[in-house]
Motif scaffolding. Structure first.
Motif, short mmCIF file in Angstrom:
data_model
loop_
_atom_site.label_atom_id
_atom_site.label_comp_id
_atom_site.label_asym_id
_atom_site.label_seq_id
_atom_site.Cartn_x
_atom_site.Cartn_y
_atom_site.Cartn_z
N ALA A 119 0.93 -1.14 -0.22
CA ALA A 119 0.07 0.12 0.08
C ALA A 119 0.90 1.29 0.11
N TYR A 120 2.14 1.16 0.38
CA TYR A 120 3.16 2.25 0.58
C TYR A 120 3.07 2.90 -0.99
N TRP A 121 2.95 1.93 -2.04
CA TRP A 121 3.12 2.57 -3.21
C TRP A 121 1.87 3.51 -3.52
N LEU A 122 0.75 3.07 -3.07
CA LEU A 122 -0.54 3.99 -3.64
C LEU A 122 -0.51 5.16 -2.81
N TRP A 123 0.33 5.35 -1.78
CA TRP A 123 0.42 6.80 -0.89
C TRP A 123 1.39 7.79 -1.51
N GLY A 124 1.91 7.31 -2.74
CA GLY A 124 2.53 8.33 -3.62
C GLY A 124 4.08 8.27 -3.26
N PRO A 125 4.87 8.87 -4.48
CA PRO A 125 6.23 9.22 -4.20
C PRO A 125 6.66 10.54 -3.68
N PRO A 126 7.95 10.69 -3.58
CA PRO A 126 8.70 11.85 -2.87
C PRO A 126 7.81 12.91 -3.64
N PRO A 127 8.06 14.14 -3.11
CA PRO A 127 7.81 15.40 -3.72
C PRO A 127 8.64 15.76 -5.12
N ASP A 128 7.95 16.38 -6.12
CA ASP A 128 8.66 16.67 -7.05
C ASP A 128 10.10 17.33 -7.00
N GLU A 129 10.04 18.02 -5.88
CA GLU A 129 11.21 18.91 -5.79
C GLU A 129 12.38 18.04 -4.94
N ALA A 130 12.16 16.79 -4.88
CA ALA A 130 13.17 15.98 -3.94
C ALA A 130 13.92 15.31 -5.06
N ASP A 131 15.02 16.03 -5.41
CA ASP A 131 16.00 15.51 -6.30
C ASP A 131 17.11 14.55 -5.86
N SER A 132 16.96 14.66 -4.41
CA SER A 132 18.01 13.52 -3.70
C SER A 132 17.31 12.54 -2.73
#
Length: 499
Positions: free
Chosen positions: A427-440
């Motif tokens: 379910a963690y995948w469904l809760w989304g990726p890091p924010p777009d500004e997270a380049d690291s």
């Protein structure tokens, strides 16, 4: 008095020199209550030892994202985790209290089944004691898990089915069966497999007249209505539970076992010294016309799980029934003192199922019981993650390879200044990726091939170590610092997904 019940009860079981009583005996309320209370006290006293299981960390996280379903489970256990965290945030005792109560109920229900099958007071207490010392029961009710309430639900279901088979079907009993089945499925959908095999066993060995009972179909309809929201969630999300099942069948779960070990594991999981009780119980059920279908259901389900590659403990919910059926015949054969001795000699097995030893000495239990290792060392591992994260650029996100690591970061990380964890697992995948500004990102246990595709640069920055020397899934996990996102997270995130 039901004539069919009288005839069934009079059929001698193995090792049984006298006939089991044909009438329902008084309930051994005092003795059973003492056994159930002892189990509750032990579980309550040990519930705060070691730490969260990786699944419990996931349930706490899922409880903060309440839904009608998740890729690998229905909503009941995350809901219980959410309630526990609201009442007593961060308390293992509170989180595991529902499981402790379930253990008390399972022990009591086992005695009630034994009574329905004609056991006298001593047989009922022995049945309760067998359930109380059963490795499967103790292991499943120490932790908050989907299996805990599956075990409770199956035990209650078998009690209801014994009453229907022995005393006759009524609409009220069928309604109870449907409600219990539906609620059990909201914790663990394996109960659906049990019911399918039960119907097949009714067709094969009878009593076939139950297949013509309208109440049977009322029960089925009630169960479907109760579980419908979860089924709808699975449908709208592409049935991810089937992917999880395929992974288990392929041995990808940490608690999976080779098919060749499925049958031997039954002896180990229940407890070798309890083998006479449940084996005699199985043979007795198969020899009793009125409840033969339940013995056939056990055999049919065992064969089906072996074929499908199910985990050995998936049969756990039928062992209270078998222990209950075997208790009185074994008492007749070897007498109460010998039964007490067998049960007493089974008690040391708690070392392998409960956190009795100090964590530093848990190596032997971990070698036998995989789940013990998954309860040791989480706060220490998160401290290692935090120390590494502080050396990385500000705004570095955390991506974990499994829900246990992600759940641990979310549980212990805020006090150490860590951001929320992300993961492609379940379910963690469904809760989304890091924010777009997270380049690291600090990637913990993530597939390097996935990272190489998502970032221009990755370098190793540490390895997680369990300071107690416990060999679990997290010990030796590599941490990588990755920079230079090749695509927006929305495009990269599908590659991180894993069932």
């Amino acid at each position: 008095m039901n004539p069919q019940r009288d005839r069934a009860a009079a059929v001698p079981g193995p090792w049984q020199p006298v006939v089991v009583p044909t009438t329902r005996q008084p309930f051994a309320s005092r003795g059973v209550a003492l056994v159930a209370a002892a189990v509750g006290v032990v579980l309550l006293a040990l519930s705060g030892r070691y730490g969260y299981h990786r699944d419990e960390l996931y349930f706490v996280a899922a409880g903060k994202h309440l839904a009608w379903g998740y890729p690998d489970q229905p909503p009941l256990v995350p809901l219980l985790a959410r309630l526990a965290d609201l009442v007593a945030p961060g308390s293992l005792v509170a989180l595991r209290l529902p499981s402790t109560l379930a253990a008390i109920a399972i022990v009591t229900l086992t005695a009630a089944i034994a009574r329905e099958l004609g056991a006298k007071r001593e047989g009922q207490v022995i049945a309760a004691s067998a359930a109380a010392t059963c490795g499967l029961v103790l292991a499943m009710t120490h932790l908050l898990s989907t299996s805990t309430f599956g075990l409770l639900g199956w035990t209650l279901l078998t009690l209801l089915l014994v009453r229907i088979l022995q005393d006759g079907a009524t609409l009220g009993r069928w309604v109870a069966v449907g409600a219990v089945a539906g609620l059990t499925a909201q914790s663990n959908p394996l109960v659906g497999l049990l019911l399918v095999v039960l119907v097949a066993a009714l067709a094969a060995v009878g009593p076939r007249q139950l297949l013509r009972e309208p109440g049977l179909y009322v029960a089925g309809a009630i169960a479907v209505v109760v579980i419908a929201p979860y089924l709808f969630w699975q449908h709208t999300n592409g049935w991810p539970q089937l992917d999880v099942a395929r992974g288990i069948a392929n041995g990808e779960s940490g608690s999976s076992e080779p098919r060749a070990l499925f049958v031997p594991m039954q002896l180990l999981l229940v407890g070798p010294l309890l083998t006479p009780f449940w084996v005699v119980g199985l043979v007795r059920l198969l020899r009793m016309p009125s409840v033969r279908v339940l013995g056939a259901t056990y055999l049919g389900l065992a064969a089906l799980l072996l074929l499908l590659g199910g985990k050995p403990y998936y049969l756990a919910g039928l062992y209270p029934l078998l222990l209950a059926a075997g208790a009185q015949p074994v008492v007749y054969r070897i007498k109460v003192p010998a039964c007490v001795a067998l049960l007493g000699l089974s008690v040391p097995a708690v070392v392998f199922t409960l956190p009795v030893l100090p964590a530093a000495q848990a190596g032997i239990p971990v070698a036998v019981n995989y789940d013990v290792g998954e309860t040791i060392g989480w706060p220490d591992l998160v401290k290692q993650v935090a120390a590494t994260h502080r050396t990385l650029p500000e705004g570095t996100a955390i991506v974990a390879g499994n829900y246990g690591l992600a759940g641990a970061v979310d549980r212990y990380g805020p006090d150490l200044g860590l951001p929320p964890a992300h993961s492609g697992h379940m379910a963690y995948w469904l809760w989304g990726p890091p924010p777009d500004e997270a380049d690291s990102v600090l990637a913990i246990g993530v597939d390097p091939d996935v990272l190489d595709d998502a970032f221009t640069t990755c370098r190793e920055v540490g390895v997680l170590e369990n300071r107690w020397g416990i060999d679990n899934d997290e010990d030796g996990t590599t941490m990588l610092a990755c920079t230079g996102l090749t695509r927006p997270w929305v495009d990269n995130w599908p590659a991180f997904r894993r069932p």
